[in-house]
Design a protein around this motif. Structure first.
Motif, mmCIF file in Angstrom:
data_model
loop_
_atom_site.group_PDB
_atom_site.id
_atom_site.type_symbol
_atom_site.label_atom_id
_atom_site.label_comp_id
_atom_site.label_asym_id
_atom_site.label_seq_id
_atom_site.Cartn_x
_atom_site.Cartn_y
_atom_site.Cartn_z
ATOM 1 N N ARG A 1 1.655 6.612 -6.944
ATOM 2 C CA ARG A 1 0.625 7.598 -7.313
ATOM 3 C C ARG A 1 1.160 9.021 -7.183
ATOM 4 O O ARG A 1 0.894 9.873 -8.034
ATOM 5 N N MET A 2 1.929 9.289 -6.119
ATOM 6 C CA MET A 2 2.503 10.626 -5.945
ATOM 7 C C MET A 2 3.479 10.949 -7.072
ATOM 8 O O MET A 2 3.477 12.062 -7.604
ATOM 9 N N ARG A 3 4.306 9.973 -7.438
ATOM 10 C CA ARG A 3 5.265 10.199 -8.529
ATOM 11 C C ARG A 3 4.552 10.434 -9.849
ATOM 12 O O ARG A 3 4.936 11.312 -10.626
ATOM 13 N N GLU A 4 3.513 9.666 -10.101
ATOM 14 C CA GLU A 4 2.760 9.830 -11.343
ATOM 15 C C GLU A 4 2.097 11.206 -11.392
ATOM 16 O O GLU A 4 2.104 11.876 -12.424
ATOM 17 N N ARG A 5 1.544 11.640 -10.276
ATOM 18 C CA ARG A 5 0.917 12.962 -10.222
ATOM 19 C C ARG A 5 1.948 14.061 -10.422
ATOM 20 O O ARG A 5 1.710 15.041 -11.131
ATOM 21 N N ALA A 6 3.118 13.883 -9.822
ATOM 22 C CA ALA A 6 4.193 14.873 -10.002
ATOM 23 C C ALA A 6 4.601 14.951 -11.466
ATOM 24 O O ALA A 6 4.805 16.050 -11.996
ATOM 25 N N ARG A 7 4.706 13.788 -12.122
ATOM 26 C CA ARG A 7 5.041 13.789 -13.553
ATOM 27 C C ARG A 7 3.959 14.492 -14.362
ATOM 28 O O ARG A 7 4.248 15.288 -15.253
ATOM 29 N N ALA A 8 2.701 14.210 -14.039
ATOM 30 C CA ALA A 8 1.578 14.819 -14.771
ATOM 31 C C ALA A 8 1.583 16.341 -14.617
ATOM 32 O O ALA A 8 1.190 17.061 -15.536
ATOM 33 N N LEU A 9 2.030 16.812 -13.467
ATOM 34 C CA LEU A 9 2.084 18.261 -13.215
ATOM 35 C C LEU A 9 3.397 18.885 -13.665
ATOM 36 O O LEU A 9 3.587 20.094 -13.538
ATOM 37 N N GLY A 10 4.317 18.061 -14.159
ATOM 38 C CA GLY A 10 5.602 18.567 -14.610
ATOM 39 C C GLY A 10 6.591 18.827 -13.488
ATOM 40 O O GLY A 10 7.647 19.423 -13.706
ATOM 41 N N LEU A 11 6.269 18.387 -12.283
ATOM 42 C CA LEU A 11 7.136 18.657 -11.138
ATOM 43 C C LEU A 11 8.429 17.853 -11.188
ATOM 44 O O LEU A 11 9.404 18.215 -10.520
ATOM 45 N N ARG B 1 0.829 -1.206 0.000
ATOM 46 C CA ARG B 1 0.000 0.000 0.000
ATOM 47 C C ARG B 1 0.863 1.257 0.000
ATOM 48 O O ARG B 1 0.563 2.227 -0.705
ATOM 49 N N ALA B 2 1.948 1.247 0.769
ATOM 50 C CA ALA B 2 2.861 2.392 0.787
ATOM 51 C C ALA B 2 3.526 2.572 -0.573
ATOM 52 O O ALA B 2 3.637 3.696 -1.072
ATOM 53 N N GLN B 3 3.956 1.485 -1.182
ATOM 54 C CA GLN B 3 4.580 1.558 -2.507
ATOM 55 C C GLN B 3 3.597 2.095 -3.545
ATOM 56 O O GLN B 3 3.979 2.903 -4.410
ATOM 57 N N MET B 4 2.355 1.677 -3.455
ATOM 58 C CA MET B 4 1.337 2.170 -4.380
ATOM 59 C C MET B 4 1.103 3.667 -4.184
ATOM 60 O O MET B 4 0.941 4.411 -5.155
ATOM 61 N N ALA B 5 1.098 4.119 -2.935
ATOM 62 C CA ALA B 5 0.900 5.546 -2.656
ATOM 63 C C ALA B 5 2.053 6.364 -3.225
ATOM 64 O O ALA B 5 1.829 7.424 -3.835
#
Length: 71
Positions: A41-51, A34-38
């Protein structure tokens, strides 16, 4: 054919077929996944936002801005 439920079985036995001696290790592994999945998700969101393209200087400036506002 359905398995007949025994009175000695717990909910976890019924849901995922755990033996009592496997419970702690299984819970630890579930929490780890569950921690790895979280994090994924954070990394994917950061990529989507260009962070993921931020420079180290931009990251340090952001950290400084946030920590300074809490003083």
């Amino acid at each position: 054919m359905r398995k007949k439920v025994k009175k000695s079985e717990t909910v976890s036995d019924l849901l995922i077929g755990l033996e009592e001696d496997q419970l702690e290790e299984t819970i630890r592994l579930i929490r780890q996944v569950r921690a790895q999945m979280a994090v994924s998700r954070m990394r994917e969101r950061a990529r989507a936002l260009g962070l993921d393209k931020m420079s180290n200087e931009d990251i340090e400036a952001e950290i400084h801005a946030v920590t300074s506002s809490h003083l």
